[in-house]
Scaffold this motif. Structure first.
Motif, PDB file in Angstrom:
ATOM      1  N   GLU A 110       0.521  -1.159   0.086  1.00 32.29           N
ATOM      2  CA  GLU A 110      -0.239  -0.058  -0.180  1.00 32.29           C
ATOM      3  C   GLU A 110       0.826   1.005  -0.058  1.00 32.29           C
ATOM      4  OE1 GLU A 110      -3.340  -0.302  -0.310  1.00 32.29           O
ATOM      5  OE2 GLU A 110      -3.010  -2.368  -0.262  1.00 32.29           O
ATOM      6  N   SER A 111       2.320   1.000   0.001  1.00 27.37           N
ATOM      7  CA  SER A 111       3.105   2.354   0.057  1.00 27.37           C
ATOM      8  C   SER A 111       3.544   2.732  -1.074  1.00 27.37           C
ATOM      9  CB  SER A 111       4.336   1.931   1.137  1.00 27.37           C
ATOM     10  OG  SER A 111       3.553   1.439   2.234  1.00 27.37           O
ATOM     11  N   LEU A 112       3.911   3.989  -1.245  1.00 24.02           N
ATOM     12  CA  LEU A 112       4.564   4.435  -2.523  1.00 24.02           C
ATOM     13  C   LEU A 112       6.115   4.333  -2.145  1.00 24.02           C
ATOM     14  CD1 LEU A 112       3.063   8.111  -3.024  1.00 24.02           C
ATOM     15  CD2 LEU A 112       2.743   5.681  -4.276  1.00 24.02           C
ATOM     16  N   VAL A 113       6.846   3.846  -3.057  1.00 27.14           N
ATOM     17  CA  VAL A 113       8.502   3.453  -2.670  1.00 27.14           C
ATOM     18  C   VAL A 113       9.277   4.440  -3.895  1.00 27.14           C
ATOM     19  CG1 VAL A 113      10.331   1.810  -2.478  1.00 27.14           C
ATOM     20  CG2 VAL A 113       7.777   1.209  -1.809  1.00 27.14           C
ATOM     21  N   THR A 114      10.248   5.034  -3.223  1.00 31.09           N
ATOM     22  CA  THR A 114      10.809   6.093  -4.013  1.00 31.09           C
ATOM     23  C   THR A 114      12.528   5.774  -3.863  1.00 31.09           C
ATOM     24  OG1 THR A 114       9.172   7.766  -4.320  1.00 31.09           O
ATOM     25  CG2 THR A 114      11.853   8.155  -4.953  1.00 31.09           C
ATOM     26  N   ALA A 115      13.415   5.442  -4.768  1.00 32.44           N
ATOM     27  CA  ALA A 115      14.821   5.409  -4.753  1.00 32.44           C
ATOM     28  C   ALA A 115      15.357   6.358  -5.532  1.00 32.44           C
ATOM     29  CB  ALA A 115      15.286   3.885  -5.563  1.00 32.44           C
ATOM     30  N   VAL A 116      16.435   7.071  -4.833  1.00 30.02           N
ATOM     31  CA  VAL A 116      17.170   8.128  -5.357  1.00 30.02           C
ATOM     32  C   VAL A 116      18.652   7.868  -5.603  1.00 30.02           C
ATOM     33  CG1 VAL A 116      17.838  10.734  -5.168  1.00 30.02           C
ATOM     34  CG2 VAL A 116      15.494   9.576  -4.325  1.00 30.02           C
ATOM     35  N   GLU A 117      19.025   7.764  -6.716  1.00 32.52           N
ATOM     36  CA  GLU A 117      20.431   7.399  -7.068  1.00 32.52           C
ATOM     37  C   GLU A 117      21.109   8.352  -8.238  1.00 32.52           C
ATOM     38  OE1 GLU A 117      23.807   6.016  -7.744  1.00 32.52           O
ATOM     39  OE2 GLU A 117      22.530   4.748  -6.097  1.00 32.52           O
ATOM     40  N   ILE A 118      22.250   8.870  -7.913  1.00 35.16           N
ATOM     41  CA  ILE A 118      22.754   9.712  -8.884  1.00 35.16           C
ATOM     42  C   ILE A 118      23.322   9.223  -9.989  1.00 35.16           C
ATOM     43  CG2 ILE A 118      25.118   9.704  -7.751  1.00 35.16           C
ATOM     44  CD1 ILE A 118      25.032  12.928  -8.322  1.00 35.16           C
ATOM     45  N   ASN A 119      23.697   7.654 -10.087  1.00 31.74           N
ATOM     46  CA  ASN A 119      24.528   7.208 -11.062  1.00 31.74           C
ATOM     47  C   ASN A 119      23.674   6.303 -11.745  1.00 31.74           C
ATOM     48  OD1 ASN A 119      26.306   5.695 -12.611  1.00 31.74           O
ATOM     49  ND2 ASN A 119      27.549   5.107 -11.008  1.00 31.74           N
ATOM     50  N   PRO A 120      23.319   6.587 -13.099  1.00 32.22           N
ATOM     51  CA  PRO A 120      22.363   5.962 -13.896  1.00 32.22           C
ATOM     52  C   PRO A 120      22.925   4.619 -14.277  1.00 32.22           C
ATOM     53  CG  PRO A 120      23.587   7.469 -15.247  1.00 32.22           C
ATOM     54  CD  PRO A 120      23.804   7.870 -13.779  1.00 32.22           C
ATOM     55  N   ALA A 121      24.311   4.218 -14.005  1.00 29.08           N
ATOM     56  CA  ALA A 121      24.715   2.822 -14.355  1.00 29.08           C
ATOM     57  C   ALA A 121      24.536   1.842 -13.280  1.00 29.08           C
ATOM     58  CB  ALA A 121      26.235   2.749 -14.458  1.00 29.08           C
ATOM     59  N   VAL A 122      24.380   2.391 -11.848  1.00 29.11           N
ATOM     60  CA  VAL A 122      23.817   1.615 -10.695  1.00 29.11           C
ATOM     61  C   VAL A 122      22.124   1.210 -11.033  1.00 29.11           C
ATOM     62  CG1 VAL A 122      23.453   2.058  -8.322  1.00 29.11           C
ATOM     63  CG2 VAL A 122      25.488   2.634  -9.248  1.00 29.11           C
ATOM     64  N   VAL A 123      21.409   2.313 -11.541  1.00 22.44           N
ATOM     65  CA  VAL A 123      20.092   1.867 -11.673  1.00 22.44           C
ATOM     66  C   VAL A 123      20.231   0.917 -12.727  1.00 22.44           C
ATOM     67  CG1 VAL A 123      17.867   2.723 -12.708  1.00 22.44           C
ATOM     68  CG2 VAL A 123      19.323   4.261 -11.180  1.00 22.44           C
ATOM     69  N   MET A 124      20.899   0.983 -13.768  1.00 19.27           N
ATOM     70  CA  MET A 124      20.702  -0.219 -14.888  1.00 19.27           C
ATOM     71  C   MET A 124      21.113  -1.473 -14.316  1.00 19.27           C
ATOM     72  SD  MET A 124      22.586  -0.244 -18.689  1.00 19.27           S
ATOM     73  CE  MET A 124      24.313  -0.415 -17.879  1.00 19.27           C
TER      74      MET A 124
END
Length: 276
Positions: A110-124
């Protein structure tokens, strides 16, 4: 990013901060493209580890249990569950392998979850190697500086839980560690909001971060260090009343639902209170 460390990322991503902007306009230089340490992976005994080009571990995932939180310190980052059963919005600053983000996404439907990451390679890498789901109506991935995120007025007073694990390749303590940063995080929290932070216990950065957190939060507590030396600090926007009977009951519920060792978190909070 308010970084004072001599690292690839610090040198490339440093900026003066909001109050210095007006004084620096006359000598402003064109923005440089951020540079990051290379991402490398290793595997041992069925666990995949994330590194930033060195031996330091930035996160882990057990291949057969991709939604499990493998590292003990990361499990302790969930200690806020003792105080909030149903957060509306959970934010992760620093994605790592996405372990905490995946866990929150699964166990708090039921929660919204947000991740903040400066490095796009980490996200990928999280999407391709660590089974991080793609964005949907509940999950948001923001590729941006964590400081910019918490300074954004659109986030102020809107977040129930912030989890911060902000380390670069040098691993010399969190790259954001100032009173201004922690105050900005506190401003983002709802009245009963909680922040958990991964710190190094036996390191000069530990005392600096605790001092900065105490400037920003009504109460700050720490769990005992785990065997890797990590210490999880918990910042409360409003100081809680510690009813240990109720906390142990809540811990048992958490363990039944998630298998996380929540009783040890309550033991740690009790030890912290007794040591004061």
């Amino acid at each position: 990013m308010l970084i004072k460390r001599n690292s690839i990322e610090a040198q490339a991503n440093r900026k003066s901060g909001p109050r210095a902007e007006s004084n620096a306009r006359s000598s402003a230089k064109p923005a440089r493209k951020p540079k990051f340490a290379p991402i490398t992976l290793s595997e041992e005994n069925g666990v995949v580890f994330l590194h930033f080009g060195n031996e330091w571990i930035q996160g882990a995932m057990r291949i057969r249990k991709p939604n499990w939180i493998e590292l003990e310190y990361a499990q302790q980052m969930m200690a806020w569950m003792l105080f909030n059963r149903a957060p509306q919005h959970i934010v992760q600053l620093g994605l790592g392998t996405g372990a905490l983000t995946k866990f929150c996404y699964k166990h708090f439907p039921e929660s919204l979850v947000t991740a903040v990451e400066i490095n796009p390679a980490v996200v990928m890498t999280c999407h391709t190697m660590f089974r991080l789901p793609f964005q949907d109506e509940r999950l948001t991935i923001r590729e941006m500086d964590a400081m910019d995120f918490v300074l954004d007025e659109a986030n102020h007073g809107k977040i129930d839980v912030i989890q911060a694990d902000l380390y670069d390749a040098t691993v010399k303590g969190p790259v954001l560690d100032t009173p201004e940063f922690y105050k900005a995080c506190e401003t983002c929290l709802t009245p009963d909001g909680i922040m958990t932070v991964n710190l190094f216990g036996d390191h000069p950065s530990y005392g600096k971060n605790l001092k900065a957190m105490r400037y920003a939060f009504d109460e700050v507590m720490c769990l005992p260090p785990v065997h890797e030396g990590n210490v999880i600090a918990i910042g409360f926007k409003t100081a809680p009343e510690l009813d240990f009977t109720a906390l142990y009951e809540r811990a048992a519920e958490i363990t039944d639902a998630t298998r996380l060792p929540a009783k040890s978190w309550v033991n740690g909070l009790k030890a912290w209170q007794l040591a004061r």
